[in-house]
Design a protein around this motif. Structure first.
Motif, PDB file in Angstrom:
ATOM      1  N   GLU A 106       0.837  -1.195   0.000  1.00 56.53           N
ATOM      2  CA  GLU A 106       0.000   0.000   0.000  1.00 56.53           C
ATOM      3  C   GLU A 106       0.883   1.262   0.000  1.00 56.53           C
ATOM      4  N   ALA A 107       2.009   1.174   0.722  1.00 53.42           N
ATOM      5  CA  ALA A 107       2.917   2.329   0.825  1.00 53.42           C
ATOM      6  C   ALA A 107       3.945   2.341  -0.312  1.00 53.42           C
ATOM      7  N   GLY A 108       3.900   1.316  -1.170  1.00 52.52           N
ATOM      8  CA  GLY A 108       4.845   1.257  -2.286  1.00 52.52           C
ATOM      9  C   GLY A 108       6.256   0.869  -1.867  1.00 52.52           C
ATOM     10  N   ILE A 109       6.360   0.101  -0.793  1.00 55.15           N
ATOM     11  CA  ILE A 109       7.680  -0.321  -0.293  1.00 55.15           C
ATOM     12  C   ILE A 109       7.904  -1.795  -0.654  1.00 55.15           C
ATOM     13  N   PRO A 110       9.039  -2.124  -1.291  1.00 56.55           N
ATOM     14  CA  PRO A 110       9.299  -3.529  -1.638  1.00 56.55           C
ATOM     15  C   PRO A 110       9.313  -4.423  -0.395  1.00 56.55           C
ATOM     16  N   VAL A 111       8.728  -5.612  -0.530  1.00 50.82           N
ATOM     17  CA  VAL A 111       8.653  -6.515   0.626  1.00 50.82           C
ATOM     18  C   VAL A 111       8.896  -7.955   0.193  1.00 50.82           C
ATOM     19  N   VAL A 112       9.633  -8.690   1.028  1.00 51.40           N
ATOM     20  CA  VAL A 112       9.861 -10.120   0.801  1.00 51.40           C
ATOM     21  C   VAL A 112       9.424 -10.870   2.057  1.00 51.40           C
ATOM     22  N   ILE A 113       8.660 -11.946   1.869  1.00 55.00           N
ATOM     23  CA  ILE A 113       8.261 -12.799   2.990  1.00 55.00           C
ATOM     24  C   ILE A 113       9.291 -13.916   3.100  1.00 55.00           C
ATOM     25  N   CYS A 114       9.720 -14.217   4.314  1.00 59.43           N
ATOM     26  CA  CYS A 114      10.697 -15.291   4.531  1.00 59.43           C
ATOM     27  C   CYS A 114      10.137 -16.205   5.622  1.00 59.43           C
ATOM     28  N   SER A 115       9.761 -17.421   5.230  1.00 55.71           N
ATOM     29  CA  SER A 115       9.060 -18.293   6.175  1.00 55.71           C
ATOM     30  C   SER A 115       9.494 -19.749   5.990  1.00 55.71           C
ATOM     31  N   ASN A 116       9.383 -20.506   7.082  1.00 57.69           N
ATOM     32  CA  ASN A 116       9.683 -21.933   6.953  1.00 57.69           C
ATOM     33  C   ASN A 116       8.408 -22.733   6.643  1.00 57.69           C
ATOM     34  N   ILE A 117       7.393 -22.067   6.164  1.00 56.96           N
ATOM     35  CA  ILE A 117       6.145 -22.752   5.783  1.00 56.96           C
ATOM     36  C   ILE A 117       6.459 -23.786   4.691  1.00 56.96           C
ATOM     37  N   ASP A 118       5.901 -24.978   4.851  1.00 56.62           N
ATOM     38  CA  ASP A 118       6.083 -26.046   3.858  1.00 56.62           C
ATOM     39  C   ASP A 118       5.380 -25.630   2.551  1.00 56.62           C
ATOM     40  N   HIS A 119       6.119 -25.591   1.456  1.00 55.05           N
ATOM     41  CA  HIS A 119       5.523 -25.079   0.215  1.00 55.05           C
ATOM     42  C   HIS A 119       4.368 -25.946  -0.275  1.00 55.05           C
ATOM     43  N   HIS A 120       4.323 -27.244   0.188  1.00 59.29           N
ATOM     44  CA  HIS A 120       3.198 -28.113  -0.186  1.00 59.29           C
ATOM     45  C   HIS A 120       1.907 -27.698   0.519  1.00 59.29           C
ATOM     46  N   LYS A 121       2.093 -26.969   1.643  1.00 54.09           N
ATOM     47  CA  LYS A 121       0.920 -26.574   2.435  1.00 54.09           C
ATOM     48  C   LYS A 121       0.741 -25.059   2.445  1.00 54.09           C
ATOM     49  N   ALA A 122       1.261 -24.405   1.428  1.00 52.78           N
ATOM     50  CA  ALA A 122       1.268 -22.931   1.446  1.00 52.78           C
ATOM     51  C   ALA A 122       0.254 -22.306   0.492  1.00 52.78           C
ATOM     52  N   ASP A 123      -0.672 -23.127  -0.015  1.00 55.44           N
ATOM     53  CA  ASP A 123      -1.644 -22.575  -0.980  1.00 55.44           C
ATOM     54  C   ASP A 123      -2.428 -21.398  -0.397  1.00 55.44           C
ATOM     55  N   TRP A 124      -2.848 -21.569   0.868  1.00 53.94           N
ATOM     56  CA  TRP A 124      -3.643 -20.508   1.509  1.00 53.94           C
ATOM     57  C   TRP A 124      -2.859 -19.204   1.552  1.00 53.94           C
ATOM     58  N   ALA A 125      -1.560 -19.313   1.876  1.00 56.15           N
ATOM     59  CA  ALA A 125      -0.730 -18.100   1.985  1.00 56.15           C
ATOM     60  C   ALA A 125      -0.501 -17.489   0.599  1.00 56.15           C
ATOM     61  N   ASN A 126      -0.236 -18.363  -0.388  1.00 56.05           N
ATOM     62  CA  ASN A 126      -0.042 -17.855  -1.757  1.00 56.05           C
ATOM     63  C   ASN A 126      -1.317 -17.155  -2.255  1.00 56.05           C
ATOM     64  N   ASP A 127      -2.475 -17.763  -1.922  1.00 55.09           N
ATOM     65  CA  ASP A 127      -3.745 -17.162  -2.347  1.00 55.09           C
ATOM     66  C   ASP A 127      -3.944 -15.776  -1.728  1.00 55.09           C
ATOM     67  N   LEU A 128      -3.635 -15.700  -0.434  1.00 54.65           N
ATOM     68  CA  LEU A 128      -3.819 -14.408   0.253  1.00 54.65           C
ATOM     69  C   LEU A 128      -2.834 -13.357  -0.257  1.00 54.65           C
ATOM     70  N   VAL A 129      -1.600 -13.784  -0.512  1.00 52.47           N
ATOM     71  CA  VAL A 129      -0.617 -12.841  -1.085  1.00 52.47           C
ATOM     72  C   VAL A 129      -1.128 -12.360  -2.442  1.00 52.47           C
ATOM     73  N   GLY A 130      -1.667 -13.297  -3.234  1.00 57.53           N
ATOM     74  CA  GLY A 130      -2.221 -12.933  -4.542  1.00 57.53           C
ATOM     75  C   GLY A 130      -3.366 -11.926  -4.402  1.00 57.53           C
ATOM     76  N   ALA A 131      -4.202 -12.142  -3.391  1.00 58.73           N
ATOM     77  CA  ALA A 131      -5.330 -11.223  -3.176  1.00 58.73           C
ATOM     78  C   ALA A 131      -4.831  -9.831  -2.785  1.00 58.73           C
ATOM     79  N   ILE A 132      -3.788  -9.800  -1.967  1.00 56.98           N
ATOM     80  CA  ILE A 132      -3.219  -8.493  -1.567  1.00 56.98           C
ATOM     81  C   ILE A 132      -2.598  -7.803  -2.783  1.00 56.98           C
ATOM     82  N   GLU A 133      -1.902  -8.584  -3.601  1.00 57.83           N
ATOM     83  CA  GLU A 133      -1.287  -7.998  -4.804  1.00 57.83           C
ATOM     84  C   GLU A 133      -2.371  -7.411  -5.716  1.00 57.83           C
TER      85      GLU A 133
END
Lengths: 116, 139
Positions: free
Chosen positions: B81-108
């Motif tokens: 929203e503020a136009g600041i570059p951001v990177v998420i760094c998490s140990n979330i298992d990528h096989h179980k990360a659909d919910w997070a990817n979906d929410l990131v997509g919605a924010i984008e």
């Protein structure tokens, strides 16, 4: 550590408290600087302070001071800084990390010198 | 003005690792352990040398809280929203990360801006910092 190696930074929004602490520290011949909360982080990051005193005061400023003091508890180690962290104010607190500034002195300084 | 990077992580050891890497690159890390700290720090330093944000996914909303919610997504929203570059760094298992990817997509979609990266499976801060600074083009 020798006295000449001590370097104190006072961080706060209330000039009366800041000035009182600086004068008290100066009396011991120790280097002391004063800065506002707004500008403090960059100064601390590039500086080599041995002691940092966050001056707390009334109402909003007190809240601002407490938030900043809590942030420094996280940020000082993150910056690999070993400065000792203190709070200062006019409350009757006896904690080891609290520097109590007598309120009657503060009131006299404020009414007779600064606000006169 | 010193260039700064906000690092949001509630585990002390991980926070230190990330901050050391940020300092090694010549930036001033602004360490935050809660969502509240992170949002306040974005507000304070937006336009004042803030070049980006590295954030974990799970950490408490405020001091003393438990890291149950995905507070990192709120930080992502505030950053984009503020136009600041951001990177998420998490140990979330990528096989179980659909919910997070979906929410990131919605924010984008909502902000019209993209996150600079989403590191999954391990907290690889070096890779996350590389993505933030756009140094991983060959990956």
């Amino acid at each position: 550590m020798e006295k000449k190696d001590l370097k104190v930074l006072v961080v706060g929004e209330f000039e009366v408290i800041n000035a009182a602490i600086q004068i008290a520290v100066d009396l011991y011949g120790v280097q002391c600087e004063v800065v506002s909360i707004e500008d403090a982080e960059e100064i601390i990051f590039v500086g080599d302070y041995t002691h940092i005193i966050v001056a707390l005061e009334r109402d909003d400023d007190r809240e601002k001071g407490i938030i900043f003091h809590n942030l420094l508890k996280i940020r000082l180690p993150a910056w690999r800084k070993s400065a000792k962290l203190f709070k200062a104010g006019i409350s009757n607190v006896t904690a080891d990390d609290y520097i109590r500034v007598p309120s009657n002195v503060m009131d006299d300084i404020a009414t007779k010198i600064i606000l006169a | 003005m010193i260039k700064k990077i906000i690092v949001v992580e509630d585990k002390t050891e991980e926070l230190q690792k990330a901050c050391d890497l940020v300092m090694a690159k010549g930036f001033m890390p602004l360490a935050c352990s809660t969502n509240e700290d992170a949002v306040d720090t974005i507000k304070k330093y937006q336009g004042k040398g803030l070049v980006g944000i590295l954030t974990d996914l799970h950490f408490p909303v405020r001091e003393g809280g438990s890291p149950e919610g995905a507070s990192g997504l709120h930080v992502v929203y505030k950053a984009l929203e503020a136009g600041i570059p951001v990177v998420i760094c998490s140990n979330i298992d990528h096989h179980k990360a659909d919910w997070a990817n979906d929410l990131v997509g919605a924010i984008e979609k909502a902000t019209g801006k993209k996150v600079a990266g989403f590191v999954q499976d391990s907290k690889n801060w070096e890779r996350a910092l590389g993505l933030l600074l756009n140094e991983n083009k060959g990956d």
